[in-house]
Design an enzyme around this catalytic site. Structure first.
Site, PDB file in Angstrom:
ATOM      1  N   PHE A   1       0.273  -0.960   0.204  1.00  0.00           N
ATOM      2  CA  PHE A   1      -0.402   0.101  -0.199  1.00  0.00           C
ATOM      3  C   PHE A   1       0.653   1.130   0.525  1.00  0.00           C
ATOM      4  CE2 PHE A   1      -1.764  -3.018   3.968  1.00  0.00           C
ATOM      5  CZ  PHE A   1      -2.415  -3.726   2.676  1.00  0.00           C
ATOM      6  N   CYS A   2       1.699   1.830  -0.651  1.00  0.00           N
ATOM      7  CA  CYS A   2       2.455   2.418  -0.613  1.00  0.00           C
ATOM      8  C   CYS A   2       3.602   2.817   0.901  1.00  0.00           C
ATOM      9  CB  CYS A   2       2.700   3.616  -1.024  1.00  0.00           C
ATOM     10  SG  CYS A   2       1.997   3.610  -2.816  1.00  0.00           S
TER      11      CYS A   2
END
Ligand SMILES: Cc1ncc(COP(=O)(O)O)c(C=O)c1O
Length: 506
Positions: free
Chosen positions: A424-425
């Site tokens: 998710f970055c």
């Protein structure tokens, strides 16, 4: 026992233990009504959010018409149909020109942009004397504006939490290029919170008379942890400027900028109300904004610039930071979206998603294989306190191995459930959640042409990432119920198929 070759059974019902504290009898789980009744008994405040059930039938009817369970609100919010209608009505009835002129159609755009700006300040209760709203393409654009223009010099500090989106992590490259030192504040597993006894040590460890920037997310886009807004004042006391990444926080939580006074706040509007995409905002305190040194000028950011004389004069206020033409046809929809949220009430949304997140956490926390072993691991807080409605987890095989997130994705698709998988970055939160040490990361070469897949194999990570379920304003109990049924697919699963697609990004 289901194994690799067997297709998942989409309609299988969840084990009664999955319903956790809702304690619904096994015979009842085929129908959501008893489970919903138990849920409502346990969360009486949920009844006060009935307006959102109505909206689900009208503004968000497309979800149920399409059979969708949308659980990626931290990725992107959903728009209500009435927002679109209002926006389209405006575009169909008006004539809007580029706001950089003074002709009538330009003035019409200027007026709409002005209204959107005033609405953004008003929504966050930010005094126009203290704050300015700068429109950007997204939260990343807002963060970049700060990073590239913050006056980092040798001896200055950039302090940030492990738990940060890559769009904040990336600011360290600006700091490094200008000789400033970057320091990360670790989170602690299993809650993935910052050790609050440790934070003061980082905040007090600053050389005097320097520019020092502290950046953290109000809510983690990985674990849902809500980091204390009290840190803002503590950091100010020690001379830090504070950059609050509020992108994951503001869709379901009130951020009152008359109470909290971060120097910079980054948000993306599509995460709050779905439409329009392509517009975000940097809310900046006027006095700290004056410190920023933009690395260039462009159309829209200057009052005057010359060619034969290498001189330009910056435009005042927000215009100095808004490169080129603002997204003037989309900006009126920001006003519509903010008013939409205001009519519902951000506190109503908060109450609703908090109750639903508690049910989701119960489901995952009580998911068991037949031998009693846990069938899911939650990364981050299990209780609903000081956390948002974003839950990171993995399903587990009975022997404790993580079930490949790509297989989970495949089964989710069969259930028409939209989840997020990967890191998710937010690599820092992932590194702590999976207890990946610096030595482990350094133990493998991530060469130019290497795939993420081979790096993961090389350093022996247990998984390519986690799974994230996040709730938002259109979520209802049926979504959580369908998630429970889906989660039941992983009970007693001993292996997954070999034909999973390669991982291309984290
Ligand atoms: C906490 C946080 N910060 C920043 C971002 C980046 O937002 P955008 O991609 O809209 O620029 C996200 C996106 O998920 C986020 O969750």
């Amino acid at each position: 026992m289901p194994t690799a070759g067997e297709p998942p059974m989409c309609a299988s019902s969840p084990d009664s233990s999955m319903l956790g504290q809702m304690s619904v009898a096994h015979s009842e789980v085929h129908s959501p009504e008893p489970a919903e009744a138990a849920f409502r008994r346990e969360h009486p405040a949920y009844a006060g959010t009935a307006l959102l059930d109505q909206l689900r039938l009208t503004d968000f009817a497309r979800l149920d018409h399409g059979g969708h369970v949308y659980l990626d609100y931290t990725g992107g919010g959903l728009y209500g149909e009435s927002q679109l209608r209002e926006h389209m009505r405006l575009l169909q009835s008006g004539v809007f020109g580029n706001p950089h002129s003074i002709n009538p159609t330009s003035a019409a755009s200027t007026e709409r942009v002005k209204r959107a700006r005033a609405c953004a300040l008003e929504f966050f209760n930010a005094s126009p004397e203290e704050y300015v709203a700068i429109f950007t393409p997204n939260a990343t654009g807002a963060l970049r504006l700060v990073g590239e223009a913050y006056p980092f010099h040798p001896g200055d500090r950039f302090l940030l939490t492990f738990d940060n989106h890559n769009s904040v992590n990336g600011i360290r490259e600006f700091a490094r290029a200008r000789g400033a030192e970057t320091t990360y504040v670790p989170s602690v597993a299993p809650e993935l919170r910052v050790d609050e006894t440790l934070l003061p040590r980082y905040l007090t460890d600053i050389p005097g008379n320097h520019h020092n920037l502290f950046a953290y997310p109000a809510q983690s886009n990985f674990s849902g942890v809500q980091h204390s807004l009290e840190w803002i004042e503590h950091a100010h006391t020690h001379g830090w400027d504070v950059l609050l990444d509020a992108a994951a926080y503001v869709p379901t939580n009130r951020l009152d900028l008359s109470v909290w006074h971060p120097d910079f706040v980054a948000i993306s509007f599509y995460k709050m109300f779905g439409w329009p995409t392509g517009v975000g905002c940097l809310l900046a305190r006027r006095d700290t904004l004056a410190k920023l040194e933009r690395p260039w000028f462009s159309g829209g950011t200057v009052v005057a610039a010359f060619v034969q004389r290498l001189y330009y004069q910056s435009a005042p206020g927000a215009a100095h930071f808004e490169d080129g033409t603002v997204n003037y046809l989309s900006l009126p929809a920001v006003e519509t979206g903010l008013r939409f949220l205001d009519r519902i009430g951000i506190d109503t949304i908060h109450t609703r998603v908090t109750a639903l997140a508690a049910a989701l956490l119960d489901t995952l926390g009580s998911l068991r294989h037949s031998d009693g072993s846990p069938a899911a691991a939650v990364y981050g807080p299990r209780s609903p306190q000081q956390r948002g409605a974003t839950v990171a987890f993995n399903f587990l095989h009975p022997d404790g191995r993580v079930i490949d997130e790509r297989y989970v994705d495949r089964v989710a698709n069969q259930h028409k459930i939209s989840l997020r998988t990967g890191c998710f970055c937010n690599p820092g939160a992932g590194e702590i959640a999976f207890t990946i040490s610096r030595e482990t990361l350094l133990g493998g070469e991530f060469a130019e042409a290497m795939t993420l897949e081979s790096y993961i194999n090389q350093i022996g990570l247990p998984s390519g990432g986690a799974i994230r379920a996040s709730l938002g304003l259109a979520s209802n109990f049926r979504d959580v119920y369908r998630f429970m049924q889906f989660a039941g697919e992983f009970i007693d699963l001993t292996s997954v198929p070999h034909d999973l697609p390669p991982r291309s990004t984290c």
